[in-house]
Design a protein around this motif. Structure first.
Motif, PDB file in Angstrom:
ATOM      1  N   HIS A  99       0.819  -1.206   0.000  1.00  9.43           N
ATOM      2  CA  HIS A  99       0.000   0.000   0.000  1.00  9.43           C
ATOM      3  C   HIS A  99       0.857   1.263   0.000  1.00  9.43           C
ATOM      4  CE1 HIS A  99      -2.785   2.949   2.166  1.00  9.43           C
ATOM      5  NE2 HIS A  99      -3.210   2.851   0.922  1.00  9.43           N
ATOM      6  N   LEU A 100       1.800   1.347   0.922  1.00 11.63           N
ATOM      7  CA  LEU A 100       2.611   2.557   1.027  1.00 11.63           C
ATOM      8  C   LEU A 100       3.528   2.733  -0.175  1.00 11.63           C
ATOM      9  CD1 LEU A 100       3.515   2.515   4.832  1.00 11.63           C
ATOM     10  CD2 LEU A 100       1.646   3.718   3.670  1.00 11.63           C
ATOM     11  N   GLY A 101       3.947   1.629  -0.774  1.00 13.37           N
ATOM     12  CA  GLY A 101       4.776   1.727  -1.972  1.00 13.37           C
ATOM     13  C   GLY A 101       4.059   2.463  -3.089  1.00 13.37           C
ATOM     14  N   TYR A 102       2.820   2.070  -3.350  1.00 17.37           N
ATOM     15  CA  TYR A 102       2.023   2.760  -4.362  1.00 17.37           C
ATOM     16  C   TYR A 102       1.729   4.202  -3.950  1.00 17.37           C
ATOM     17  CZ  TYR A 102       0.832  -1.329  -7.258  1.00 17.37           C
ATOM     18  OH  TYR A 102       0.869  -2.405  -8.121  1.00 17.37           O
ATOM     19  N   VAL A 103       1.338   4.387  -2.694  1.00 17.12           N
ATOM     20  CA  VAL A 103       0.942   5.717  -2.220  1.00 17.12           C
ATOM     21  C   VAL A 103       2.078   6.721  -2.389  1.00 17.12           C
ATOM     22  CG1 VAL A 103       0.404   7.064  -0.146  1.00 17.12           C
ATOM     23  CG2 VAL A 103      -0.860   4.961  -0.628  1.00 17.12           C
ATOM     24  N   PHE A 104       3.263   6.374  -1.938  1.00 13.82           N
ATOM     25  CA  PHE A 104       4.369   7.330  -1.975  1.00 13.82           C
ATOM     26  C   PHE A 104       4.990   7.451  -3.364  1.00 13.82           C
ATOM     27  CE2 PHE A 104       4.715   6.364   2.741  1.00 13.82           C
ATOM     28  CZ  PHE A 104       4.103   7.554   3.105  1.00 13.82           C
ATOM     29  N   TYR A 105       4.886   6.421  -4.177  1.00 13.49           N
ATOM     30  CA  TYR A 105       5.359   6.532  -5.556  1.00 13.49           C
ATOM     31  C   TYR A 105       4.445   7.449  -6.353  1.00 13.49           C
ATOM     32  CZ  TYR A 105       6.768   5.273 -10.294  1.00 13.49           C
ATOM     33  OH  TYR A 105       7.205   5.327 -11.604  1.00 13.49           O
ATOM     34  N   HIS A 106       3.161   7.326  -6.112  1.00 13.29           N
ATOM     35  CA  HIS A 106       2.170   8.048  -6.906  1.00 13.29           C
ATOM     36  C   HIS A 106       1.880   9.442  -6.355  1.00 13.29           C
ATOM     37  CE1 HIS A 106      -2.098   8.788  -8.277  1.00 13.29           C
ATOM     38  NE2 HIS A 106      -1.495   8.534  -9.406  1.00 13.29           N
ATOM     39  N   ASN A 107       1.972   9.600  -5.041  1.00 13.54           N
ATOM     40  CA  ASN A 107       1.678  10.885  -4.392  1.00 13.54           C
ATOM     41  C   ASN A 107       2.903  11.341  -3.606  1.00 13.54           C
ATOM     42  OD1 ASN A 107      -1.294  11.194  -4.985  1.00 13.54           O
ATOM     43  ND2 ASN A 107      -1.361   9.253  -3.887  1.00 13.54           N
ATOM     44  N   TRP A 108       3.905  11.820  -4.307  1.00 10.66           N
ATOM     45  CA  TRP A 108       5.156  12.188  -3.644  1.00 10.66           C
ATOM     46  C   TRP A 108       4.944  13.272  -2.594  1.00 10.66           C
ATOM     47  CZ3 TRP A 108       6.162  17.299  -3.990  1.00 10.66           C
ATOM     48  CH2 TRP A 108       5.589  17.999  -5.056  1.00 10.66           C
ATOM     49  N   GLN A 109       3.912  14.115  -2.772  1.00  7.02           N
ATOM     50  CA  GLN A 109       3.683  15.201  -1.819  1.00  7.02           C
ATOM     51  C   GLN A 109       3.303  14.676  -0.436  1.00  7.02           C
ATOM     52  OE1 GLN A 109       1.773  14.434  -4.356  1.00  7.02           O
ATOM     53  NE2 GLN A 109      -0.409  14.690  -3.934  1.00  7.02           N
ATOM     54  N   TYR A 110       2.835  13.431  -0.377  1.00  2.34           N
ATOM     55  CA  TYR A 110       2.476  12.854   0.919  1.00  2.34           C
ATOM     56  C   TYR A 110       3.708  12.583   1.783  1.00  2.34           C
ATOM     57  CZ  TYR A 110      -2.387  12.068  -0.581  1.00  2.34           C
ATOM     58  OH  TYR A 110      -3.692  12.226  -0.991  1.00  2.34           O
ATOM     59  N   LEU A 111       4.890  12.590   1.164  1.00  4.17           N
ATOM     60  CA  LEU A 111       6.129  12.417   1.916  1.00  4.17           C
ATOM     61  C   LEU A 111       6.515  13.681   2.683  1.00  4.17           C
ATOM     62  CD1 LEU A 111       8.244  10.727  -0.912  1.00  4.17           C
ATOM     63  CD2 LEU A 111       7.647   9.601   1.239  1.00  4.17           C
ATOM     64  N   MET A 112       5.944  14.779   2.311  1.00  8.30           N
ATOM     65  CA  MET A 112       6.409  16.104   2.720  1.00  8.30           C
ATOM     66  C   MET A 112       6.193  16.384   4.203  1.00  8.30           C
ATOM     67  SD  MET A 112       5.247  19.622   0.851  1.00  8.30           S
ATOM     68  CE  MET A 112       5.953  21.215   1.231  1.00  8.30           C
ATOM     69  N   SER A 113       7.207  16.982   4.819  1.00 14.20           N
ATOM     70  CA  SER A 113       7.064  17.439   6.202  1.00 14.20           C
ATOM     71  C   SER A 113       6.198  18.697   6.218  1.00 14.20           C
ATOM     72  CB  SER A 113       8.431  17.740   6.819  1.00 14.20           C
ATOM     73  OG  SER A 113       8.960  18.942   6.298  1.00 14.20           O
TER      74      SER A 113
ATOM     75  N   LEU B  43      13.352   2.842  -5.848  1.00 13.37           N
ATOM     76  CA  LEU B  43      12.449   3.252  -6.924  1.00 13.37           C
ATOM     77  C   LEU B  43      11.718   4.541  -6.569  1.00 13.37           C
ATOM     78  CD1 LEU B  43      11.058   2.599  -9.644  1.00 13.37           C
ATOM     79  CD2 LEU B  43       9.340   1.327  -8.323  1.00 13.37           C
ATOM     80  N   ILE B  44      11.241   4.639  -5.338  1.00 12.00           N
ATOM     81  CA  ILE B  44      10.533   5.849  -4.913  1.00 12.00           C
ATOM     82  C   ILE B  44      11.477   7.046  -4.920  1.00 12.00           C
ATOM     83  CG2 ILE B  44       9.340   6.942  -2.972  1.00 12.00           C
ATOM     84  CD1 ILE B  44       8.247   4.145  -2.257  1.00 12.00           C
ATOM     85  N   LYS B  45      12.698   6.859  -4.465  1.00  6.57           N
ATOM     86  CA  LYS B  45      13.682   7.946  -4.458  1.00  6.57           C
ATOM     87  C   LYS B  45      13.975   8.432  -5.869  1.00  6.57           C
ATOM     88  CE  LYS B  45      17.294   7.560  -1.762  1.00  6.57           C
ATOM     89  NZ  LYS B  45      18.450   6.966  -1.034  1.00  6.57           N
ATOM     90  N   GLU B  46      14.019   7.512  -6.825  1.00  6.74           N
ATOM     91  CA  GLU B  46      14.288   7.881  -8.215  1.00  6.74           C
ATOM     92  C   GLU B  46      13.139   8.671  -8.835  1.00  6.74           C
ATOM     93  OE1 GLU B  46      14.982   4.228 -10.202  1.00  6.74           O
ATOM     94  OE2 GLU B  46      16.906   3.824  -9.208  1.00  6.74           O
ATOM     95  N   SER B  47      11.937   8.505  -8.295  1.00  9.87           N
ATOM     96  CA  SER B  47      10.749   9.094  -8.911  1.00  9.87           C
ATOM     97  C   SER B  47      10.400  10.470  -8.359  1.00  9.87           C
ATOM     98  CB  SER B  47       9.550   8.158  -8.713  1.00  9.87           C
ATOM     99  OG  SER B  47       9.150   8.133  -7.345  1.00  9.87           O
ATOM    100  N   THR B  48      11.145  10.961  -7.371  1.00 10.28           N
ATOM    101  CA  THR B  48      10.773  12.208  -6.720  1.00 10.28           C
ATOM    102  C   THR B  48      12.000  13.034  -6.360  1.00 10.28           C
ATOM    103  OG1 THR B  48       9.650  13.149  -4.776  1.00 10.28           O
ATOM    104  CG2 THR B  48      10.750  11.043  -4.469  1.00 10.28           C
ATOM    105  N   SER B  49      11.786  14.322  -6.177  1.00 10.15           N
ATOM    106  CA  SER B  49      12.849  15.216  -5.709  1.00 10.15           C
ATOM    107  C   SER B  49      12.866  15.324  -4.189  1.00 10.15           C
ATOM    108  CB  SER B  49      12.657  16.619  -6.311  1.00 10.15           C
ATOM    109  OG  SER B  49      12.746  16.591  -7.714  1.00 10.15           O
ATOM    110  N   MET B  50      11.934  14.648  -3.533  1.00 13.48           N
ATOM    111  CA  MET B  50      11.897  14.682  -2.077  1.00 13.48           C
ATOM    112  C   MET B  50      13.167  14.049  -1.509  1.00 13.48           C
ATOM    113  SD  MET B  50       9.088  16.233  -1.525  1.00 13.48           S
ATOM    114  CE  MET B  50       8.904  16.035   0.235  1.00 13.48           C
ATOM    115  N   GLN B  51      13.630  14.589  -0.390  1.00 11.03           N
ATOM    116  CA  GLN B  51      14.912  14.174   0.191  1.00 11.03           C
ATOM    117  C   GLN B  51      14.735  12.951   1.089  1.00 11.03           C
ATOM    118  OE1 GLN B  51      16.503  17.721   2.032  1.00 11.03           O
ATOM    119  NE2 GLN B  51      16.564  18.831   0.096  1.00 11.03           N
ATOM    120  N   LEU B  52      14.304  11.867   0.466  1.00 13.12           N
ATOM    121  CA  LEU B  52      14.127  10.601   1.170  1.00 13.12           C
ATOM    122  C   LEU B  52      15.473   9.899   1.260  1.00 13.12           C
ATOM    123  CD1 LEU B  52      12.092   8.493   2.352  1.00 13.12           C
ATOM    124  CD2 LEU B  52      11.932   7.555   0.028  1.00 13.12           C
TER     125      LEU B  52
END
Length: 262
Positions: free
Chosen positions: A195-209, A252-261
């Motif tokens: 679930h979280l894999g899809y969520v954070f890959y698809h909605n990168w803004q949800y990672l945001m502080s 994979l998630i890190k590659e798909s976003t500019s968020m500093q994960l």
């Protein structure tokens, strides 16, 4: 093993379920500020789905504590259903929302109780065929763990074997109880990761502080680059749960976003 045995009552799965439910509670609160485009709603529909999934995890823990392993698996099947519903809705909205289609009727109809959500098989096929999440789908389905997990959930739900009946009797001695707790521990982990894999890959803004938006709300200049900061509780979930189990998914998630994960 008896349900009252210390090895049962102190099994690691109970702490794990506490951890997951607290995470879902925090995530539901964290993303509430983001509008769900295409729904016609002023609230974030994902937030309420996550809160409901938190409740399911808490129910699984409560039922497991009482020794009803079979019933707990029926709820785990529901958690799987909820994950697919949430992923399907998010993907469907993003693929159909536009200036010309501000309200995506199919999802809006479900939210307002006018139309039932498609069955599990149809939603799963839709997700599989979507280019938006194809990389994460292919990664998570490169083996048969989720097919086997779904089969286990169905076997428990439908009493396909007699030992599933016995696993719901909390008064008899069963050698297999600890083994089933271990299996369920892995199954819950794998579904949370799915679930979280899809969520954070698809909605990168949800990672945001919250730092960036907090500064704006206080009419302050946000610190440079703070829009890319990952919420500490999310980073902790990756560090302690997701990455140790699936470093390939984190990469994979890190590659798909500019968020500093990390």
């Amino acid at each position: 093993m008896l349900v009252t045995d210390e090895d049962y009552q102190n099994h690691k799965i109970f702490e794990e379920l506490d951890r997951y439910s607290e995470f879902y509670k925090a995530l539901a609160f964290s993303i509430f500020q983001y509008a769900s485009l295409g729904t016609g709603a002023i609230f974030n529909s994902d937030s309420y789905v996550l809160s409901s999934m938190q409740g399911t995890l808490e129910s699984i823990r409560m039922i497991l504590k009482s020794g009803r392993i079979n019933d707990a698996y029926a709820l785990l099947r529901k958690f799987h259903d909820s994950s697919i519903i949430n992923i399907y809705c998010a993907v469907y909205l993003k693929e159909h929302f536009s200036i010309e289609n501000i309200v995506v009727e199919k999802i809006h109809a479900w939210l307002t109780g006018k139309e039932a959500i498609p069955e599990f098989r149809i939603m799963s096929q839709y997700i599989k065929g979507s280019d938006l999440v194809r990389p994460v789908h292919e990664l998570l389905n490169k083996d048969d763990r989720y097919k086997a997990l779904r089969k286990r959930c169905n076997n428990h739900t439908h009493y396909n074997f007699y030992h599933h009946v016995l696993l719901n009797d909390n008064e008899i001695y069963l050698d297999a109880r600890k083994d089933w707790l271990n299996i369920m521990s892995r199954d819950v982990l794998n579904l949370v990761i799915l679930h979280l894999g899809y969520v954070f890959y698809h909605n990168w803004q949800y990672l945001m502080s919250s730092d960036y938006l907090d500064a704006l709300e206080c009419q302050m200049q946000p610190e440079e680059g703070s829009q890319y900061w990952v919420a500490p509780f999310i980073q902790s979930m990756f560090d302690e749960v997701i990455t140790p189990a699936r470093p390939d998914l984190t990469a994979l998630i890190k590659e798909s976003t500019s968020m500093q994960l990390n």
